[in-house]
Design a protein around this motif. Structure first.
Motif, PDB file in Angstrom:
ATOM      1  N   THR A  13       0.840  -1.186   0.000  1.00 56.22           N
ATOM      2  CA  THR A  13       0.000   0.000   0.000  1.00 56.22           C
ATOM      3  C   THR A  13       0.880   1.243   0.000  1.00 56.22           C
ATOM      4  O   THR A  13       1.791   1.358   0.829  1.00 56.22           O
ATOM      5  CB  THR A  13      -0.901   0.033   1.262  1.00 56.22           C
ATOM      6  OG1 THR A  13      -1.646  -1.183   1.329  1.00 56.22           O
ATOM      7  CG2 THR A  13      -1.839   1.221   1.225  1.00 56.22           C
ATOM      8  N   LYS A  14       0.590   2.155  -0.917  1.00 57.54           N
ATOM      9  CA  LYS A  14       1.327   3.421  -0.934  1.00 57.54           C
ATOM     10  C   LYS A  14       0.938   4.248   0.286  1.00 57.54           C
ATOM     11  O   LYS A  14      -0.260   4.441   0.552  1.00 57.54           O
ATOM     12  CB  LYS A  14       1.019   4.206  -2.203  1.00 57.54           C
ATOM     13  CG  LYS A  14       1.709   5.556  -2.261  1.00 57.54           C
ATOM     14  CD  LYS A  14       1.286   6.354  -3.482  1.00 57.54           C
ATOM     15  CE  LYS A  14       1.825   7.776  -3.403  1.00 57.54           C
ATOM     16  NZ  LYS A  14       1.373   8.603  -4.551  1.00 57.54           N
ATOM     17  N   ILE A  15       1.945   4.702   1.031  1.00 58.89           N
ATOM     18  CA  ILE A  15       1.654   5.495   2.222  1.00 58.89           C
ATOM     19  C   ILE A  15       2.197   6.911   2.129  1.00 58.89           C
ATOM     20  O   ILE A  15       1.825   7.764   2.949  1.00 58.89           O
ATOM     21  CB  ILE A  15       2.179   4.828   3.509  1.00 58.89           C
ATOM     22  CG1 ILE A  15       3.684   4.558   3.409  1.00 58.89           C
ATOM     23  CG2 ILE A  15       1.390   3.557   3.802  1.00 58.89           C
ATOM     24  CD1 ILE A  15       4.299   4.157   4.742  1.00 58.89           C
ATOM     25  N   ALA A  16       3.096   7.166   1.196  1.00 60.42           N
ATOM     26  CA  ALA A  16       3.694   8.508   1.111  1.00 60.42           C
ATOM     27  C   ALA A  16       4.530   8.572  -0.153  1.00 60.42           C
ATOM     28  O   ALA A  16       4.701   7.565  -0.856  1.00 60.42           O
ATOM     29  CB  ALA A  16       4.576   8.772   2.330  1.00 60.42           C
ATOM     30  N   THR A  17       5.045   9.752  -0.412  1.00 64.73           N
ATOM     31  CA  THR A  17       6.072   9.898  -1.441  1.00 64.73           C
ATOM     32  C   THR A  17       7.374  10.297  -0.754  1.00 64.73           C
ATOM     33  O   THR A  17       7.367  10.851   0.360  1.00 64.73           O
ATOM     34  CB  THR A  17       5.671  10.953  -2.496  1.00 64.73           C
ATOM     35  OG1 THR A  17       5.384  12.186  -1.833  1.00 64.73           O
ATOM     36  CG2 THR A  17       4.447  10.505  -3.280  1.00 64.73           C
ATOM     37  N   ILE A  23       9.501  -2.637  19.054  1.00 61.89           N
ATOM     38  CA  ILE A  23       8.381  -2.139  18.261  1.00 61.89           C
ATOM     39  C   ILE A  23       8.275  -3.004  17.000  1.00 61.89           C
ATOM     40  O   ILE A  23       9.265  -3.571  16.539  1.00 61.89           O
ATOM     41  CB  ILE A  23       8.547  -0.648  17.863  1.00 61.89           C
ATOM     42  CG1 ILE A  23       9.914  -0.382  17.223  1.00 61.89           C
ATOM     43  CG2 ILE A  23       8.273   0.261  19.031  1.00 61.89           C
ATOM     44  CD1 ILE A  23      10.053   0.998  16.633  1.00 61.89           C
ATOM     45  N   ARG A  24       7.070  -3.103  16.463  1.00 62.42           N
ATOM     46  CA  ARG A  24       6.872  -3.878  15.249  1.00 62.42           C
ATOM     47  C   ARG A  24       7.388  -3.080  14.052  1.00 62.42           C
ATOM     48  O   ARG A  24       7.144  -1.871  13.963  1.00 62.42           O
ATOM     49  CB  ARG A  24       5.387  -4.196  15.069  1.00 62.42           C
ATOM     50  CG  ARG A  24       5.138  -5.120  13.896  1.00 62.42           C
ATOM     51  CD  ARG A  24       3.708  -5.603  13.870  1.00 62.42           C
ATOM     52  NE  ARG A  24       3.481  -6.423  12.694  1.00 62.42           N
ATOM     53  CZ  ARG A  24       2.295  -6.880  12.316  1.00 62.42           C
ATOM     54  NH1 ARG A  24       1.237  -6.623  13.059  1.00 62.42           N
ATOM     55  NH2 ARG A  24       2.176  -7.616  11.234  1.00 62.42           N
ATOM     56  N   VAL A  25       8.077  -3.764  13.167  1.00 57.41           N
ATOM     57  CA  VAL A  25       8.537  -3.139  11.930  1.00 57.41           C
ATOM     58  C   VAL A  25       7.853  -3.822  10.752  1.00 57.41           C
ATOM     59  O   VAL A  25       7.466  -4.991  10.835  1.00 57.41           O
ATOM     60  CB  VAL A  25      10.078  -3.210  11.787  1.00 57.41           C
ATOM     61  CG1 VAL A  25      10.749  -2.430  12.896  1.00 57.41           C
ATOM     62  CG2 VAL A  25      10.564  -4.640  11.768  1.00 57.41           C
ATOM     63  N   TYR A  26       7.707  -3.098   9.671  1.00 52.68           N
ATOM     64  CA  TYR A  26       6.968  -3.582   8.507  1.00 52.68           C
ATOM     65  C   TYR A  26       7.853  -3.486   7.265  1.00 52.68           C
ATOM     66  O   TYR A  26       8.659  -2.550   7.137  1.00 52.68           O
ATOM     67  CB  TYR A  26       5.714  -2.711   8.290  1.00 52.68           C
ATOM     68  CG  TYR A  26       4.754  -2.743   9.444  1.00 52.68           C
ATOM     69  CD1 TYR A  26       3.691  -3.644   9.477  1.00 52.68           C
ATOM     70  CD2 TYR A  26       4.914  -1.873  10.524  1.00 52.68           C
ATOM     71  CE1 TYR A  26       2.804  -3.672  10.553  1.00 52.68           C
ATOM     72  CE2 TYR A  26       4.039  -1.904  11.605  1.00 52.68           C
ATOM     73  CZ  TYR A  26       2.981  -2.797  11.612  1.00 52.68           C
ATOM     74  OH  TYR A  26       2.118  -2.831  12.684  1.00 52.68           O
ATOM     75  N   PRO A  27       7.647  -4.421   6.314  1.00 49.21           N
ATOM     76  CA  PRO A  27       8.403  -4.341   5.052  1.00 49.21           C
ATOM     77  C   PRO A  27       8.053  -3.067   4.275  1.00 49.21           C
ATOM     78  O   PRO A  27       6.889  -2.668   4.211  1.00 49.21           O
ATOM     79  CB  PRO A  27       7.932  -5.583   4.281  1.00 49.21           C
ATOM     80  CG  PRO A  27       7.407  -6.519   5.321  1.00 49.21           C
ATOM     81  CD  PRO A  27       6.808  -5.628   6.383  1.00 49.21           C
ATOM     82  N   VAL A  28       9.075  -2.458   3.719  1.00 50.36           N
ATOM     83  CA  VAL A  28       8.927  -1.208   2.969  1.00 50.36           C
ATOM     84  C   VAL A  28       9.618  -1.373   1.616  1.00 50.36           C
ATOM     85  O   VAL A  28      10.654  -2.031   1.524  1.00 50.36           O
ATOM     86  CB  VAL A  28       9.609  -0.027   3.702  1.00 50.36           C
ATOM     87  CG1 VAL A  28       9.415   1.275   2.938  1.00 50.36           C
ATOM     88  CG2 VAL A  28       9.073   0.110   5.101  1.00 50.36           C
ATOM     89  N   LYS A  29       9.046  -0.788   0.577  1.00 49.77           N
ATOM     90  CA  LYS A  29       9.770  -0.694  -0.688  1.00 49.77           C
ATOM     91  C   LYS A  29       9.456   0.645  -1.334  1.00 49.77           C
ATOM     92  O   LYS A  29       8.429   1.280  -1.036  1.00 49.77           O
ATOM     93  CB  LYS A  29       9.441  -1.855  -1.623  1.00 49.77           C
ATOM     94  CG  LYS A  29       8.028  -1.893  -2.170  1.00 49.77           C
ATOM     95  CD  LYS A  29       7.889  -3.064  -3.146  1.00 49.77           C
ATOM     96  CE  LYS A  29       6.479  -3.150  -3.731  1.00 49.77           C
ATOM     97  NZ  LYS A  29       6.349  -4.266  -4.689  1.00 49.77           N
ATOM     98  N   VAL A  30      10.374   1.056  -2.211  1.00 50.08           N
ATOM     99  CA  VAL A  30      10.227   2.323  -2.919  1.00 50.08           C
ATOM    100  C   VAL A  30      10.070   2.007  -4.402  1.00 50.08           C
ATOM    101  O   VAL A  30      10.853   1.236  -4.967  1.00 50.08           O
ATOM    102  CB  VAL A  30      11.460   3.224  -2.699  1.00 50.08           C
ATOM    103  CG1 VAL A  30      11.295   4.539  -3.452  1.00 50.08           C
ATOM    104  CG2 VAL A  30      11.662   3.481  -1.216  1.00 50.08           C
ATOM    105  N   GLU A  31       9.035   2.566  -5.006  1.00 53.78           N
ATOM    106  CA  GLU A  31       8.816   2.436  -6.447  1.00 53.78           C
ATOM    107  C   GLU A  31       8.740   3.841  -7.022  1.00 53.78           C
ATOM    108  O   GLU A  31       7.754   4.558  -6.768  1.00 53.78           O
ATOM    109  CB  GLU A  31       7.529   1.672  -6.745  1.00 53.78           C
ATOM    110  CG  GLU A  31       7.624   0.179  -6.443  1.00 53.78           C
ATOM    111  CD  GLU A  31       6.399  -0.598  -6.864  1.00 53.78           C
ATOM    112  OE1 GLU A  31       6.452  -1.831  -6.798  1.00 53.78           O
ATOM    113  OE2 GLU A  31       5.366   0.022  -7.227  1.00 53.78           O
ATOM    114  N   GLY A  32       9.775   4.217  -7.757  1.00 52.38           N
ATOM    115  CA  GLY A  32       9.826   5.593  -8.229  1.00 52.38           C
ATOM    116  C   GLY A  32       9.921   6.505  -7.026  1.00 52.38           C
ATOM    117  O   GLY A  32      10.825   6.368  -6.206  1.00 52.38           O
TER     118      GLY A  32
END
Ligand code: FES
Length: 101
Positions: free
Chosen positions: A4-8, A85-94
């Motif tokens: 899910t996109k959460i920010a730029t 604290i819980r951490v979540y997978p993150v990825k950057v697309e563009g």
């Protein structure tokens, strides 16, 4: 995985953080140590928002009692914080930052 996109990327500068609400989740998005990190925003010690903490070298210092957490692993680095604290997978697309939460 559900991304899910959460920010730029331009929304969070180096060693900064923003709060993100995703459904029922209160998340914090950090930019530190050369990458983006997403964690639960609420400290595991008491109620404080880590997105309002001090960010440096891939760690966040809680604004209430200065407990520190590793943003990559979620590990508690010093008292009074003892629970990760819980951490979540993150990825950057563009320029988009996506999380699997
Ligand atoms: Fe975060 Fe106490 S609320 S260290």
């Amino acid at each position: 995985m559900t991304w899910t996109k959460i920010a730029t990327a331009d929304q969070v500068g180096e060693d900064e953080a923003i709060a993100v609400v995703l459904g029922d989740l209160k998340l914090a998005l950090f930019n530190s140590a050369g990458g983006f990190h997403v964690t639960d925003n609420v400290c595991t010690h008491q109620y404080a928002l880590l997105s309002e903490g001090y960010v440096e070298d891939g760690c966040v210092e809680c604004p209430l009692h200065q407990g520190r957490f590793d943003l990559s692993t979620g590990a508690a680095m010093c008292a009074p914080a003892t629970q990760p604290i819980r951490v979540y997978p993150v990825k950057v697309e563009g320029s988009d930052i996506l999380v699997d939460a």
